[in-house]
Design an enzyme around this catalytic site. Structure first.
Site, PDB file in Angstrom:
ATOM      1  N   GLN A 178     -23.578 -18.113  22.102  1.00 21.34           N
ATOM      2  CA  GLN A 178     -24.838 -17.087  21.449  1.00 21.34           C
ATOM      3  C   GLN A 178     -24.622 -15.654  21.600  1.00 21.34           C
ATOM      4  OE1 GLN A 178     -26.719 -18.954  19.603  1.00 21.34           O
ATOM      5  NE2 GLN A 178     -26.403 -20.995  20.116  1.00 21.34           N
ATOM      6  N   THR A 236      -1.503 -29.817  16.317  1.00 24.12           N
ATOM      7  CA  THR A 236      -1.461 -28.786  15.304  1.00 24.12           C
ATOM      8  C   THR A 236      -2.653 -27.909  15.007  1.00 24.12           C
ATOM      9  OG1 THR A 236       0.011 -30.408  14.068  1.00 24.12           O
ATOM     10  CG2 THR A 236      -0.762 -28.587  12.839  1.00 24.12           C
ATOM     11  N   CYS A 324     -28.169 -30.313  19.861  1.00 21.65           N
ATOM     12  CA  CYS A 324     -27.195 -31.528  20.353  1.00 21.65           C
ATOM     13  C   CYS A 324     -28.236 -32.686  20.788  1.00 21.65           C
ATOM     14  CB  CYS A 324     -26.228 -31.334  21.245  1.00 21.65           C
ATOM     15  SG  CYS A 324     -25.173 -29.945  20.733  1.00 21.65           S
TER      16      CYS A 324
END
Ligand SMILES: Cc1ncc(COP(=O)(O)O)c(C=O)c1O
Length: 382
Positions: A178, A236, A324
């Site tokens: 943040q 990757t 969340c």
């Protein structure tokens, strides 16, 4: 009018970032580990973005490990240090107001046999430095404390914490999610060892982030596979999103000062607006040690779920805390750490703004809250 005021949860991707991602996706799609020229082309863009990100954060390109976001960065840093240094000691420290991607990792390590000290905070959300000092022992190998809290916006005294840890061979990890775009970050100048960040909080896409690791700091890795990221994170690299993150960061850094002035004005406007309408509220957090983009307010006349529903009906999109956990009914662990079992833990709303937020939007929010309060008063008088 529709007002999105939940930018601490996530931000829209900036048009220039979308353009960059699209260009790389379609024109520079090579796997950066392939040795043919299409692969080398992908590698060129990966290397360039790594250099840009490193420069913008005052780090060395080799100190940047790309990850899938801050949850992975936090997991990598905390598990990586704790397990690598297990032979030196099994005591690790964090604060009670960290994001769950830190706290749940410490809980997992506790189950593995580590001893964890959870440092308390005061009613502004600042960590108790004396308690931190007391908690350190010869077995301590790691301290993880965030720079800016995602629910209340409090900025932790990073340099004072670092001073306490000085010359003790304790790794200092900082979740700076943040802070990016709100505070200048000069990683190599900062007295910290590891720093987590994620692109979707500053105009980049979701699912891409980085962990900065100071030269010489060794980590145990838990994602096994190829030799990418100097063998520190297999898989990757997501080159299009990495390039997108680099351009989002460049824009965020370039406009940081003017944005901060804008955000502080908005914060003040919201607070003064509510005061002028005599709406009862209190600020959760600090008015001084804070960033402008987060304002967490306690409204003593209404439960947060009701407030969020009424605001949603007025097309205002805010949250009660971390995205969340927003879907759960559990009270905020951050507010609980700050205020204990007080009713304000269940009656607080997080507003978070960005460069896209306007003064008209703040007026609209104040008006909507005033209507909600008047309705509450009418019901009370019936
Ligand atoms: C302080 C903090 N740390 C970590 C995270 C997790 O970031 P990500 O969504 O990239 O996993 C967030 C965002 O929700 C956050 O605000």
């Amino acid at each position: 009018m529709k007002v999105y005021a939940d930018y601490a949860a996530t931000t829209p991707v900036k048009p220039i970032v979308t353009e960059k991602i699209t260009e790389i996706l379609s024109e520079h799609y090579g796997n950066p580990s392939s040795i043919h020229s299409i692969g080398r082309d992908g590698r060129k863009y990966l290397d360039q973005s790594r250099r840009e990100i490193a420069t913008l954060l005052g780090a060395n390109p080799n100190e940047v490990i790309f990850t899938s976001g801050a949850t992975e960065s936090n997991n990598t840093a905390i598990k990586g240090i704790a397990r690598k240094r297990k032979h030196l000691g099994k005591h690790i420290i964090t604060s009670r107001i960290e994001h769950h991607s830190v706290l749940h990792v410490f809980e997992e390590l506790e189950r593995e046999g580590f001893e964890v000290s959870y440092i308390n905070v005061n009613d502004e959300g600042l960590v108790d430095l004396d308690e931190l000092k007391q908690a350190i022992n010869p077995e301590t190998t790691l301290v993880s404390i965030m720079l800016v809290n995602n629910e209340v916006g409090t900025v932790q005294p990073l340099y004072e914490i670092a001073e306490i840890l000085e010359e003790q061979n304790i790794a200092f990890h900082v979740d700076a999610v943040q802070a990016i775009g709100h505070m200048p970050i000069e990683f190599d100048e900062m007295p910290i060892d590891l720093l987590s960040m994620t692109a979707h909080k500053f105009g980049g896409p979701k699912g891409i982030g980085a962990l900065l690791v100071k030269k010489g700091i060794q980590l145990d890795t838990f994602i096994q596979g190829g030799e990418q990221e100097l063998k520190r994170r297999a898989g990757t690299e997501n080159v299009p999103y990495i390039c997108g993150m680099a351009s989002a960061l460049a824009v965020a850094n370039e406009h940081m000062d003017e944005n901060n002035v804008h955000l502080m004005n908005l914060k003040e406007k919201l607070i003064v607006g509510l005061q002028q309408h005599a709406i009862p509220f209190e600020l959760n957090g600090s008015m001084v040690d804070t960033t402008g983009h987060i304002t967490n307010l306690y409204f003593p006349f209404i439960e947060v779920e009701t407030m969020l529903t009424l605001l949603d009906m007025a097309n205002i999109y805010v949250s009660s805390g971390s995205a969340c956990t927003a879907g759960s009914t559990l009270p905020s662990h951050v507010l609980e750490a700050m205020y204990g079992e007080h009713e304000r833990v269940k009656q607080s709303v997080r507003f978070s703004f960005s460069d896209l937020t306007t003064e008209e939007e703040i007026n609209y929010i104040v008006d909507a809250i005033m209507k909600i309060y008047n309705q509450f008063k009418e019901e009370e008088n019936e």
